[in-house]
Scaffold this motif. Structure first.
Motif, mmCIF file in Angstrom:
data_model
loop_
_atom_site.group_PDB
_atom_site.id
_atom_site.type_symbol
_atom_site.label_atom_id
_atom_site.label_comp_id
_atom_site.label_asym_id
_atom_site.label_seq_id
_atom_site.Cartn_x
_atom_site.Cartn_y
_atom_site.Cartn_z
ATOM 1 N N ILE A 26 32.511 12.625 -73.902
ATOM 2 C CA ILE A 26 32.141 13.090 -72.564
ATOM 3 C C ILE A 26 31.633 14.514 -72.711
ATOM 4 O O ILE A 26 31.907 15.191 -73.713
ATOM 5 C CB ILE A 26 33.311 13.037 -71.550
ATOM 6 C CG1 ILE A 26 34.483 13.908 -72.019
ATOM 7 C CG2 ILE A 26 33.742 11.611 -71.308
ATOM 8 C CD1 ILE A 26 35.575 14.072 -70.971
ATOM 9 N N GLY A 27 30.880 14.962 -71.721
ATOM 10 C CA GLY A 27 30.393 16.323 -71.786
ATOM 11 C C GLY A 27 29.719 16.761 -70.511
ATOM 12 O O GLY A 27 29.527 15.978 -69.575
ATOM 13 N N GLY A 28 29.346 18.000 -70.522
ATOM 14 C CA GLY A 28 28.642 18.579 -69.394
ATOM 15 C C GLY A 28 27.897 19.820 -69.831
ATOM 16 O O GLY A 28 28.260 20.469 -70.813
ATOM 17 N N SER A 29 26.823 20.115 -69.120
ATOM 18 C CA SER A 29 25.982 21.265 -69.447
ATOM 19 C C SER A 29 25.516 21.958 -68.171
ATOM 20 O O SER A 29 25.358 21.313 -67.137
ATOM 21 C CB SER A 29 24.734 20.825 -70.218
ATOM 22 O OG SER A 29 25.072 20.227 -71.435
ATOM 23 N N GLY A 57 28.723 10.624 -70.198
ATOM 24 C CA GLY A 57 29.631 9.944 -71.103
ATOM 25 C C GLY A 57 28.785 9.209 -72.120
ATOM 26 O O GLY A 57 27.653 8.813 -71.822
ATOM 27 N N GLY A 58 29.310 9.027 -73.314
ATOM 28 C CA GLY A 58 28.512 8.385 -74.344
ATOM 29 C C GLY A 58 29.346 7.600 -75.325
ATOM 30 O O GLY A 58 30.580 7.680 -75.335
ATOM 31 N N ALA A 69 24.981 8.123 -70.919
ATOM 32 C CA ALA A 69 24.613 7.882 -69.526
ATOM 33 C C ALA A 69 25.239 8.982 -68.689
ATOM 34 O O ALA A 69 26.361 9.419 -68.967
ATOM 35 C CB ALA A 69 25.095 6.517 -69.057
ATOM 36 N N GLY A 70 24.491 9.444 -67.684
ATOM 37 C CA GLY A 70 25.037 10.521 -66.885
ATOM 38 C C GLY A 70 24.264 10.800 -65.613
ATOM 39 O O GLY A 70 23.347 10.069 -65.234
ATOM 40 N N TYR A 71 24.679 11.874 -64.973
ATOM 41 C CA TYR A 71 24.078 12.347 -63.723
ATOM 42 C C TYR A 71 23.568 13.769 -63.952
ATOM 43 O O TYR A 71 24.284 14.603 -64.510
ATOM 44 C CB TYR A 71 25.125 12.351 -62.609
ATOM 45 C CG TYR A 71 24.672 13.063 -61.358
ATOM 46 C CD1 TYR A 71 23.771 12.459 -60.487
ATOM 47 C CD2 TYR A 71 25.122 14.347 -61.067
ATOM 48 C CE1 TYR A 71 23.343 13.125 -59.334
ATOM 49 C CE2 TYR A 71 24.707 15.006 -59.921
ATOM 50 C CZ TYR A 71 23.818 14.394 -59.068
ATOM 51 O OH TYR A 71 23.391 15.050 -57.942
ATOM 52 N N ALA A 72 22.337 14.032 -63.555
ATOM 53 C CA ALA A 72 21.748 15.366 -63.668
ATOM 54 C C ALA A 72 21.357 15.870 -62.287
ATOM 55 O O ALA A 72 20.694 15.165 -61.522
ATOM 56 C CB ALA A 72 20.522 15.342 -64.573
ATOM 57 N N ALA A 86 16.245 17.949 -56.376
ATOM 58 C CA ALA A 86 15.952 16.999 -57.442
ATOM 59 C C ALA A 86 17.235 16.632 -58.185
ATOM 60 O O ALA A 86 17.966 17.523 -58.629
ATOM 61 C CB ALA A 86 14.939 17.602 -58.410
ATOM 62 N N ASP A 87 17.506 15.324 -58.304
ATOM 63 C CA ASP A 87 18.654 14.856 -59.075
ATOM 64 C C ASP A 87 18.438 13.400 -59.477
ATOM 65 O O ASP A 87 17.442 12.791 -59.103
ATOM 66 C CB ASP A 87 19.953 15.024 -58.293
ATOM 67 C CG ASP A 87 20.059 14.112 -57.075
ATOM 68 O OD1 ASP A 87 19.028 13.596 -56.616
ATOM 69 O OD2 ASP A 87 21.173 13.911 -56.583
ATOM 70 N N GLY A 88 19.367 12.850 -60.250
ATOM 71 C CA GLY A 88 19.263 11.456 -60.632
ATOM 72 C C GLY A 88 20.220 11.058 -61.741
ATOM 73 O O GLY A 88 20.973 11.874 -62.263
ATOM 74 N N PHE A 89 20.157 9.773 -62.084
ATOM 75 C CA PHE A 89 21.000 9.188 -63.115
ATOM 76 C C PHE A 89 20.131 8.794 -64.304
ATOM 77 O O PHE A 89 18.977 8.416 -64.137
ATOM 78 C CB PHE A 89 21.726 7.963 -62.559
ATOM 79 C CG PHE A 89 22.692 8.307 -61.463
ATOM 80 C CD1 PHE A 89 23.991 8.682 -61.756
ATOM 81 C CD2 PHE A 89 22.299 8.279 -60.136
ATOM 82 C CE1 PHE A 89 24.879 9.020 -60.750
ATOM 83 C CE2 PHE A 89 23.175 8.607 -59.112
ATOM 84 C CZ PHE A 89 24.471 8.983 -59.423
#
Length: 174
Positions: A26-29, A57-58, A69-72, A86-89
């Motif tokens: 898992i991660g985040g930026s 998550g990966g 796969a994630g959300y930005a 602006a956003d999306g999966f």
């Protein structure tokens, strides 16, 4: 904000399930994002910077290949015609090339289901591609820090817009 909270819950559940599985992460930026478009539902040009971020998550199938796969959330951009959010999966295939001493190079390509929400032209969603590259430094077998560039392609509001994000984040492997 509600989307970020939902993404955090999903990533937390993935992390809880991952405690017994090998290869999960898992991660985040957080970083700077910039949308470039000639037309986002209006005649005005958008070329602005904002703060962006992602949660993901990966699963690594091998030391050199995995899926994420994630959300930005790429930010809120303003121009004379109004605001655009602006956003999306996304889902990416991620290649990793070890460079030695804990460093590795990353390359990614995937699909992005992005949403543009304009204060003047309404909201629209479309699916397009996403690419990126970066480097990762692993402190140990579980925790690493990443620096990445990613290009998110929007196919929404009658426009094919790009959002570039330069980010730094943490990656935790189970």
């Amino acid at each position: 904000m509600k989307k970020i909270a939902n993404a955090l819950v999903c990533v937390s559940l993935l992390g809880a399930a991952a405690a017994h599985a090998e290869g999960l992460s898992i991660g985040g930026s957080l970083g700077n994002s910039r949308v470039q478009s000639d037309n986002l539902g209006s005649a005005a040009t958008v070329d602005r910077s904002s703060t962006g971020g992602k949660l993901y998550g990966g699963y690594a199938f091998t030391p050199n290949f995995g899926l994420e796969a994630g959300y930005a959330r790429l930010g809120k951009f303003s121009n004379s015609a109004g605001d655009v959010k602006a956003d999306g999966f996304y889902t990416d295939a991620v290649g990793t090339l070890p460079l030695g001493n804990g460093f590795s190079a990353l390359g990614r390509v995937g699909l992005f289901n992005g949403k543009l929400d304009s204060s003047t032209a309404g909201s629209d969603r479309g699916t397009s591609y996403k690419v990126g590259a970066g480097v990762q430094y692993d402190f140990d077998k579980q925790l690493g820090v990443r620096g990445e560039w990613e290009r998110y392609r929007f196919d929404a509001l009658g426009s094919k817009s790009n959002a570039d994000m330069y980010s730094v984040g943490l990656n935790y492997k189970f």
